[in-house]
Design a protein around this motif. Structure first.
Motif, PDB file in Angstrom:
ATOM      1  N   LEU A 276     -40.346 -55.535-142.064  1.00 32.06           N
ATOM      2  CA  LEU A 276     -40.285 -56.835-142.734  1.00 32.06           C
ATOM      3  C   LEU A 276     -40.498 -57.941-141.711  1.00 32.06           C
ATOM      4  N   GLY A 277     -41.401 -58.853-142.033  1.00 30.38           N
ATOM      5  CA  GLY A 277     -41.636 -60.019-141.187  1.00 30.38           C
ATOM      6  C   GLY A 277     -40.691 -61.124-141.612  1.00 30.38           C
ATOM      7  N   VAL A 278     -39.878 -61.614-140.705  1.00 35.14           N
ATOM      8  CA  VAL A 278     -38.809 -62.545-141.075  1.00 35.14           C
ATOM      9  C   VAL A 278     -38.952 -63.885-140.366  1.00 35.14           C
TER      10      VAL A 278
ATOM     11  N   SER B  91     -40.301 -60.865-136.223  1.00 32.42           N
ATOM     12  CA  SER B  91     -40.842 -62.187-136.547  1.00 32.42           C
ATOM     13  C   SER B  91     -42.078 -62.055-137.430  1.00 32.42           C
ATOM     14  N   ARG B  92     -42.077 -62.818-138.517  1.00 34.65           N
ATOM     15  CA  ARG B  92     -43.220 -62.783-139.427  1.00 34.65           C
ATOM     16  C   ARG B  92     -44.521 -63.144-138.699  1.00 34.65           C
ATOM     17  N   GLU B  93     -44.452 -64.156-137.841  1.00 32.45           N
ATOM     18  CA  GLU B  93     -45.642 -64.585-137.084  1.00 32.45           C
ATOM     19  C   GLU B  93     -46.123 -63.461-136.170  1.00 32.45           C
TER      20      GLU B  93
ATOM     21  N   ALA C 273     -50.989 -65.270-140.565  1.00 27.93           N
ATOM     22  CA  ALA C 273     -49.590 -65.194-141.005  1.00 27.93           C
ATOM     23  C   ALA C 273     -49.309 -66.010-142.266  1.00 27.93           C
TER      24      ALA C 273
ATOM     25  N   LYS D  58     -44.504 -61.477-152.942  1.00 30.77           N
ATOM     26  CA  LYS D  58     -45.108 -60.631-151.912  1.00 30.77           C
ATOM     27  C   LYS D  58     -45.685 -59.337-152.468  1.00 30.77           C
TER      28      LYS D  58
ATOM     29  N   ASP E 242     -35.504 -63.839-146.589  1.00 30.70           N
ATOM     30  CA  ASP E 242     -36.946 -64.118-146.654  1.00 30.70           C
ATOM     31  C   ASP E 242     -37.507 -63.851-148.042  1.00 30.70           C
TER      32      ASP E 242
ATOM     33  N   ASN F  10     -37.331 -61.237-149.712  1.00 25.93           N
ATOM     34  CA  ASN F  10     -37.696 -59.849-149.982  1.00 25.93           C
ATOM     35  C   ASN F  10     -36.768 -59.348-151.072  1.00 25.93           C
TER      36      ASN F  10
ATOM     37  N   GLY G 218     -46.004 -60.397-145.490  1.00 27.35           N
ATOM     38  CA  GLY G 218     -44.811 -60.362-144.648  1.00 27.35           C
ATOM     39  C   GLY G 218     -44.163 -58.997-144.539  1.00 27.35           C
TER      40      GLY G 218
END
Lengths: 139, 139
Positions: free
Chosen positions: A10-12, A52-54, A64, A70, A118, A120, B71
């Motif tokens: 998971l990108g947070v 990190s999401r980025e 990004a 999502k 985030d 999710n 994400g």
């Protein structure tokens, strides 16, 4: 390819916030391999990682930018309908955002959704047609 | 909550297309419980489900609109670096979109990314620090 998965990543937006969510709200323990840049949680045969999401987008060499739904959900299935109510009550008491309150659903289950920091979506559900083994694996 | 996951659910634009992707490109078999509305794949202790993106959002009572990076990523870890090259070569030969070609990454692994028909990102990677058991479970 074998029919298996290794990691859900998971990108947070804020690793400290998201890690605290899974530790404090879900009550899960990070793996010692976790660092200030990435958190790992050992699940049943797979890992959940928070990053990190980025940086996740950068690692995948994609942009990004992204907004809205999502298009995926993660489901935590319980062993009874009552357990869904219990988990949701506990999460709500801890300040977790309840997206859909537990309710009977058309396919015969009992389902609810919560959101992590985030957005999710985790479905907390009882599915009478999906047996779980002693360890909680779908079999 | 036990430290486990039951289902990774992907919301897809066209169930037939996405199911065919996982069956034909990944070579995975659907569970008999799959229908014209939902596909299930038994992975290691968890399930992968494919379901209409619109219906998934509706089930979660959220707006289905969303664009860009989702994400999250799903990782399939191999047992060797060479296996990453092999999997990617096979997928590319089958017409799968390669997002990032296999390469050494800063954390000591060897990693690549591909996209499914809904731009869900799968990382195909070898991580020398993450042991897999005989069944491919992260342990």
């Amino acid at each position: 390819m074998e029919q298996r998965l290794t990691i859900v990543g998971l990108g947070v937006a804020d690793l400290a916030v998201s890690s605290a969510f899974y530790e404090e709200k879900f009550g899960w323990e990070k793996l010692p391999a976790s660092t200030n840049d990435i958190s790992f949680f050992q699940l049943n045969g797979i890992l959940l990682s928070l990053y990190s999401r980025e940086k996740l987008a950068e690692d995948a060499t994609v942009d990004a930018a992204g907004t809205g739904f999502k298009g995926f959900t993660l489901a935590y299935n319980t062993r009874s309908k009552e357990e869904v109510d219990h988990v949701i009550a506990e999460l709500e008491a801890k300040g977790v955002r309840i997206v859909k309150r537990p309710q009977e659903v058309f396919w015969g289950g009992y389902s609810s959704y919560i959101a992590d920091p985030d957005d999710n979506l985790w479905e907390i559900a009882f599915n009478p047609y999906l047996p779980l083994d002693k360890k909680g694996n779908a079999v």
